[in-house]
Each structure stands twice: as C-alpha cells, then as structure tokens.
Design a protein around this motif. Structure first.
Motif, mmCIF file in Angstrom:
data_model
loop_
_atom_site.group_PDB
_atom_site.id
_atom_site.type_symbol
_atom_site.label_atom_id
_atom_site.label_comp_id
_atom_site.label_asym_id
_atom_site.label_seq_id
_atom_site.Cartn_x
_atom_site.Cartn_y
_atom_site.Cartn_z
ATOM 1 N N PHE A 23 0.827 -1.204 0.000
ATOM 2 C CA PHE A 23 0.000 0.000 0.000
ATOM 3 C C PHE A 23 0.864 1.258 0.000
ATOM 4 O O PHE A 23 0.596 2.217 -0.730
ATOM 5 N N GLY A 24 1.910 1.256 0.841
ATOM 6 C CA GLY A 24 2.787 2.420 0.915
ATOM 7 C C GLY A 24 3.464 2.702 -0.409
ATOM 8 O O GLY A 24 3.573 3.861 -0.827
ATOM 9 N N LEU A 25 3.917 1.645 -1.074
ATOM 10 C CA LEU A 25 4.558 1.810 -2.378
ATOM 11 C C LEU A 25 3.563 2.320 -3.408
ATOM 12 O O LEU A 25 3.882 3.186 -4.231
ATOM 13 N N ARG A 26 2.343 1.800 -3.348
ATOM 14 C CA ARG A 26 1.312 2.224 -4.304
ATOM 15 C C ARG A 26 0.982 3.702 -4.121
ATOM 16 O O ARG A 26 0.818 4.435 -5.105
ATOM 17 N N LYS A 27 0.891 4.158 -2.895
ATOM 18 C CA LYS A 27 0.482 5.535 -2.631
ATOM 19 C C LYS A 27 1.614 6.539 -2.857
ATOM 20 O O LYS A 27 1.402 7.611 -3.431
ATOM 21 N N ALA A 28 2.824 6.196 -2.382
ATOM 22 C CA ALA A 28 3.933 7.159 -2.438
ATOM 23 C C ALA A 28 4.829 6.965 -3.653
ATOM 24 O O ALA A 28 5.637 7.836 -3.974
ATOM 25 N N GLY A 29 4.711 5.816 -4.300
ATOM 26 C CA GLY A 29 5.578 5.546 -5.438
ATOM 27 C C GLY A 29 6.961 5.087 -5.021
ATOM 28 O O GLY A 29 7.833 4.838 -5.860
ATOM 29 N N ALA A 30 7.179 5.002 -3.715
ATOM 30 C CA ALA A 30 8.466 4.550 -3.178
ATOM 31 C C ALA A 30 8.238 4.119 -1.737
ATOM 32 O O ALA A 30 7.215 4.440 -1.127
ATOM 33 N N ILE A 31 9.192 3.382 -1.200
ATOM 34 C CA ILE A 31 9.100 2.949 0.197
ATOM 35 C C ILE A 31 9.786 4.010 1.049
ATOM 36 O O ILE A 31 11.017 4.109 1.077
ATOM 37 N N VAL A 32 8.990 4.814 1.723
ATOM 38 C CA VAL A 32 9.523 5.939 2.491
ATOM 39 C C VAL A 32 8.872 5.981 3.870
ATOM 40 O O VAL A 32 7.915 5.262 4.159
ATOM 41 N N GLY A 33 9.416 6.858 4.716
ATOM 42 C CA GLY A 33 8.828 7.087 6.027
ATOM 43 C C GLY A 33 8.782 5.841 6.896
ATOM 44 O O GLY A 33 9.749 5.088 6.998
ATOM 45 N N LYS A 34 7.621 5.608 7.505
ATOM 46 C CA LYS A 34 7.472 4.471 8.412
ATOM 47 C C LYS A 34 7.632 3.142 7.686
ATOM 48 O O LYS A 34 8.097 2.157 8.277
ATOM 49 N N SER A 35 7.258 3.111 6.408
ATOM 50 C CA SER A 35 7.424 1.876 5.637
ATOM 51 C C SER A 35 8.905 1.545 5.478
ATOM 52 O O SER A 35 9.316 0.385 5.604
ATOM 53 N N ARG A 36 9.715 2.572 5.210
ATOM 54 C CA ARG A 36 11.155 2.346 5.096
ATOM 55 C C ARG A 36 11.728 1.876 6.425
ATOM 56 O O ARG A 36 12.557 0.948 6.468
ATOM 57 N N ASP A 37 11.303 2.516 7.518
ATOM 58 C CA ASP A 37 11.798 2.126 8.841
ATOM 59 C C ASP A 37 11.479 0.656 9.123
ATOM 60 O O ASP A 37 12.322 -0.092 9.635
ATOM 61 N N ALA A 38 10.261 0.262 8.790
ATOM 62 C CA ALA A 38 9.852 -1.120 9.038
ATOM 63 C C ALA A 38 10.630 -2.093 8.160
ATOM 64 O O ALA A 38 11.031 -3.175 8.608
ATOM 65 N N LEU A 39 10.854 -1.705 6.906
ATOM 66 C CA LEU A 39 11.602 -2.581 6.002
ATOM 67 C C LEU A 39 13.056 -2.703 6.455
ATOM 68 O O LEU A 39 13.655 -3.783 6.363
ATOM 69 N N MET A 40 13.625 -1.612 6.962
ATOM 70 C CA MET A 40 14.981 -1.668 7.505
ATOM 71 C C MET A 40 15.036 -2.612 8.704
ATOM 72 O O MET A 40 15.998 -3.368 8.863
ATOM 73 N N ARG A 41 14.008 -2.573 9.534
ATOM 74 C CA ARG A 41 13.997 -3.468 10.701
ATOM 75 C C ARG A 41 13.978 -4.931 10.284
ATOM 76 O O ARG A 41 14.476 -5.801 11.002
ATOM 77 N N SER A 42 13.424 -5.189 9.117
ATOM 78 C CA SER A 42 13.340 -6.581 8.659
ATOM 79 C C SER A 42 14.701 -7.151 8.281
ATOM 80 O O SER A 42 14.858 -8.374 8.200
ATOM 81 N N ILE A 43 15.700 -6.287 8.045
ATOM 82 C CA ILE A 43 17.038 -6.782 7.693
ATOM 83 C C ILE A 43 18.033 -6.550 8.831
ATOM 84 O O ILE A 43 19.241 -6.664 8.632
ATOM 85 N N ARG A 44 17.536 -6.230 10.009
ATOM 86 C CA ARG A 44 18.417 -5.977 11.154
ATOM 87 C C ARG A 44 19.219 -7.240 11.489
ATOM 88 O O ARG A 44 18.644 -8.313 11.672
ATOM 89 N N PRO A 45 20.554 -7.116 11.559
ATOM 90 C CA PRO A 45 21.374 -8.285 11.888
ATOM 91 C C PRO A 45 21.014 -8.848 13.261
ATOM 92 O O PRO A 45 20.821 -8.094 14.217
ATOM 93 N N THR A 46 20.924 -10.145 13.346
ATOM 94 C CA THR A 46 20.627 -10.814 14.605
ATOM 95 C C THR A 46 21.926 -11.274 15.250
ATOM 96 O O THR A 46 22.744 -11.929 14.610
#
Length: 207
Positions: free
Chosen positions: A162-185
C-alpha cells in the motif's frame, strides 16, 4: 612490535638499558621514555596526541603500570569498535552520512566498512525488489480489493504494498519497518568476514 619491559629468569624486572639491548637483539622497538613535570602535564600532553600515537604507559616504582590513551586514539578506537554489522545497520536506518563515517575510520578498516554496508544495501534492495514485484502483480486490484486480500499476501513484503502504491516509493514508516526486517541478529551478517585488522580489535575487546 614494541617492547615495554622484560624480566629476568629470576622474575625480577630488568632495567630500561637492558630492555633497549634486548629489543635491539630481537629486532623490536623499545618503548621511548618521556619525562613530565607532573601527572597533570602528562595528561594534558596525552590529550593532544595524534591518532597514530596510542598514548603512554606510566610505571610506578612498585612495578604497577597505568596506561593513558590519547583523546584522538580513543575516539578512533570507539569508531572502529562500532564498525560492526549492527552498528552500521543502525547508522543506515537513521539515515546517517555513511561517507562521513567511513572518512573517520583508519584506512585498514575501510574494507570492513565497505563489505558490511554493501551486504546490508543488497539485503535492503532485495526486499525492495520483492515489494515492487508483489505490487506489480496486484496493480490491477483496486485499493479495496487489495485491502481485502492483504492476509493472502506474503507476510514479509505484503505490508509495504500500500505504501509503495500511494507514495511511489518505500519511504517514512514503511522504510523504517523494512529496515527493521534486515536488522542483523546477534551482530551476525551472512557473508561478512572480519578483516585481520578488525579481528585484532575484536580479540582485544574480548580478551
């Protein structure tokens, strides 16, 4: 290699002259001696040492030694000790100036920095591609239809469509969440092998 001290077979510490003679025989450097009028003078001088001069080792008459490290050396060492997968992820997630961080690191650690940042960048780009591919596959759906089908979308990338559809890019909170998904464990990043220089820092920190 720098020789700070040497001990006789009896267990007694030898004189500085013997240290110099022994270091020359071994092909090592003997630690230089410096004289200061007071501890305060020495501490002031230590604070002005350049980044490639670690500091001084103070020897008391009873043999006890105290290490004083220069401010610039400590600053650089702190940066090096944070040149880890998790620390670099935190910097990238915060939007820090990665080029500025790299400039502050000694050259022998640039390969560690570059490898970590490259691997994290590739991971993030791979996730972005997955989101873009999923968004393209559901582009024919209306927002309502997409909303009703969210539960059927892949859990790792579905929330970002939805975020990509609306903004045309992954930005803001969507970017923060996507970054968290690649956080090294556990500060482990697949594909990253610390350099010899970084290995020495790790050994020093854990010994």
């Amino acid at each position: 290699m720098v020789m700070l001290a040497a001990y006789h077979a009896s267990g007694l510490e030898v004189t500085y002259d013997v240290v110099r003679t022994t270091s020359q025989a071994l092909g090592w450097r003997a630690a230089e001696r410096h004289e200061f009028g007071s501890m305060a003078d020495m501490m002031l001088h230590t604070a002005t040492l350049p980044r490639d001069n670690e500091g001084f080792v103070v020897r008391f008459t009873n043999g006890l030694r105290l290490k004083l490290k220069g401010s610039e050396y400590r600053r650089i060492h702190a940066l090096i000790s944070r040149c880890t997968p998790l620390a670099m992820w935190e910097a990238m997630a915060a939007g820090d100036d990665m080029a500025a961080i790299r400039r502050d690191l000694p050259e022998e650690f640039w390969s560690d920095f570059d490898n970590i940042v490259l691997l994290l960048t590739k991971e993030y780009a791979a996730m972005e591609r997955k989101v873009a591919e999923l968004a393209a596959s559901v582009a024919h759906l209306s927002d309502k239809e997409l909303g009703l089908s969210l539960n059927s979308l892949p859990a790792d990338v579905g929330p970002y469509v939805f975020g990509l559809r609306k903004a045309g890019a992954i930005v803001g909170k969507s970017r923060d969440a996507l970054m968290r998904s690649i956080r090294p464990t556990g500060n482990v990043l697949p594909g990253y092998q610390p350099s010899y220089a970084m290995g020495r820092v790790i050994d020093e920190a854990t010994s």
